[in-house]
Design an enzyme around this catalytic site. Structure first.
Site, PDB file in Angstrom:
ATOM      1  CD  GLU A 136      -4.172  -6.796  -6.512  1.00 35.92           C
ATOM      2  OE1 GLU A 136      -3.658  -5.881  -6.964  1.00 35.92           O
ATOM      3  OE2 GLU A 136      -4.690  -6.786  -5.265  1.00 35.92           O
TER       4      GLU A 136
ATOM      5  CB  CYS B 170      -3.223   8.209   3.019  1.00 40.25           C
ATOM      6  SG  CYS B 170      -1.636   9.194   2.920  1.00 40.25           S
TER       7      CYS B 170
ATOM      8  CE1 TYR C 243       0.239  -3.340  -5.898  1.00 38.52           C
ATOM      9  CE2 TYR C 243      -0.649  -4.476  -7.824  1.00 38.52           C
ATOM     10  CZ  TYR C 243      -0.898  -3.851  -6.610  1.00 38.52           C
ATOM     11  OH  TYR C 243      -1.903  -3.962  -5.969  1.00 38.52           O
TER      12      TYR C 243
ATOM     13  CG  LEU D 108     -11.547  -3.466 -17.257  1.00 34.45           C
ATOM     14  CD1 LEU D 108     -12.578  -2.638 -16.087  1.00 34.45           C
ATOM     15  CD2 LEU D 108     -11.763  -4.893 -16.544  1.00 34.45           C
TER      16      LEU D 108
ATOM     17  NE  ARG E 260      -9.823  -6.253   0.794  1.00 35.99           N
ATOM     18  CZ  ARG E 260      -9.512  -5.216   1.162  1.00 35.99           C
ATOM     19  NH1 ARG E 260     -10.369  -4.427   1.818  1.00 35.99           N
ATOM     20  NH2 ARG E 260      -8.582  -4.687   0.364  1.00 35.99           N
TER      21      ARG E 260
ATOM     22  CG  ASP F 136      -0.723   0.215  -5.189  1.00 37.22           C
ATOM     23  OD1 ASP F 136      -0.388   0.785  -4.242  1.00 37.22           O
ATOM     24  OD2 ASP F 136      -2.045  -0.111  -5.465  1.00 37.22           O
TER      25      ASP F 136
END
Ligand code: SF4
Length: 359
Positions: free
Chosen positions: A48, A200, A130, A91, A27, A148
């Site tokens: 992603e 959230c 997405y 993974l 990021r 998502d």
């Protein structure tokens, strides 16, 4: 949320993100972004794809290893399939790794640059709506609507949408679109992801800490933790299978690469039966004195539970992988469980269960 409050809620969310953005290896944080630093589209795309169905904590190390070994999309495109599958091992959802390679090769063949719009990204192999929207927003600041599971949950709560999933999806996409700003859409997408992951959350939303609580209809109605509502899922079926682990006297192991298509496609594994709804007939890969282990491997995939009976034998023959070339880390998780059980000689381990006599 009342209609017309979207801009104010979006601004509150971005202010919170400016102060609280999570630090991640892929990021570019809001301060650097404001100073003109652009994210590497390869990093955004790779993260992603890895993050689909997988947690940030699990992805960090995989991302670091992939980018250390293949620093750019051209490097990944030139990698051997087996090397990429081995790095991906553990993974899960292995079709992602095969699609990752296909996509890297398509981008490299087209000059090495990712398309800069969601529409252009959608045309690449393995990129769904997405991922296309997320890469377009985060890497190129296109105001694409990124939705998502985290975003669905936040939006369902902000507007107190009570229609159960998945029927509520179109309404949630529409509302997520209204919330997406034309300025800083990349930061907005990441802010929504952070809010869904840290505040959230599915069971216990921390509404007292939430930057958009003043706008939240579910909080006002006291139903936040109940949303989004879900249509009950049918029970997962159980399938049964056999796996054969053959050891050579020099420590070599008999492995096979699974067919490219299907579950665990292209991954290494042990020979065995198909996974069926009833106990399969014995199908040893070679003649040997096969010993059934007293415990079985249990593993849960997206659509079914698997119970694998494991057989071991000391034997010789063609096609064994030498001990020096075998790494259990290159096996997908279910096959690593088989290996652990076989290597331990059927000693009971946590999560394994005694095999019933009639399997
Ligand atoms: Fe989620 Fe609570 Fe914030 Fe509403 S107030 S968005 S339910 S954390």
């Amino acid at each position: 949320m009342r209609d017309g409050n979207e801009a104010a809620a979006g601004a509150a969310l971005l202010s919170w993100y400016d102060a609280q953005a999570r630090v991640m290896p892929w990021r570019v944080g809001p301060a650097d972004r404001a100073a003109g630093v652009r994210p590497d589209p390869y990093h955004v795309w790779l993260s992603e794809v890895m993050l689909q169905q997988t947690t940030v904590a699990a992805v960090r190390d995989y991302f670091r290893r992939f980018t250390a070994r293949w620093p750019g999309v051209a490097d990944l495109a030139a990698a051997e399939d087996g090397a990429v599958m081995a790095e991906w091992a553990g993974l899960g959802y292995y079709a992602r790794a095969r699609n990752l390679l296909k996509c890297a090769r398509a981008v490299a063949a087209a000059g090495g640059r990712f398309p800069e719009t969601a529409e252009g990204l959608r045309a690449l192999p393995g990129i769904g709506p997405y991922t296309a929207a997320a890469v377009a927003a985060i890497a190129f600041d296109e105001p694409a609507v990124v939705v998502d599971g985290n975003v669905e949950r936040v939006v369902a709560r902000l507007w107190a949408v009570e229609t159960p999933m998945p029927a509520a999806k179109p309404a949630l996409i529409d509302r997520a679109g209204r919330l997406t700003p034309r300025r800083r859409p990349g930061d907005h997408a990441q802010a929504m992801m952070d809010l869904g992951a840290t505040i959230c959350t599915p069971r216990n939303p921390a509404c007292a800490l939430c930057p958009v609580s003043d706008f939240c209809a579910a909080k006002a109605q006291g139903i936040a933790a109940e949303l989004p509502r879900k249509t009950p899922k049918p029970e997962k079926p159980t399938r049964f299978g056999l796996a054969y682990v053959a050891f050579a006297p020099d420590g070599g192991v008999l492995l096979e690469r699974r067919p490219d298509k299907g579950l665990l496609g292209g991954m290494l594994g042990f020979p065995g039966s198909d996974w069926a709804e009833t106990a399969p007939a014995p199908c040893p890969p070679l003649a040997a004195d096969w010993t059934p282990l007293s415990h079985e491997v249990r593993h849960t995939f997206t659509h079914f539970h698997l119970r694998l009976r494991v057989f071991v034998a000391q034997t010789e023959g063609e096609g064994f992988t030498p001990k020096s070339e075998f790494s259990p880390a290159a096996l997908p998780t279910v096959m690593r469980k088989v290996w652990d059980l076989a290597e331990a000689g059927a000693l009971p381990r946590r999560g394994d269960a005694p095999a019933p006599r009639d399997i």
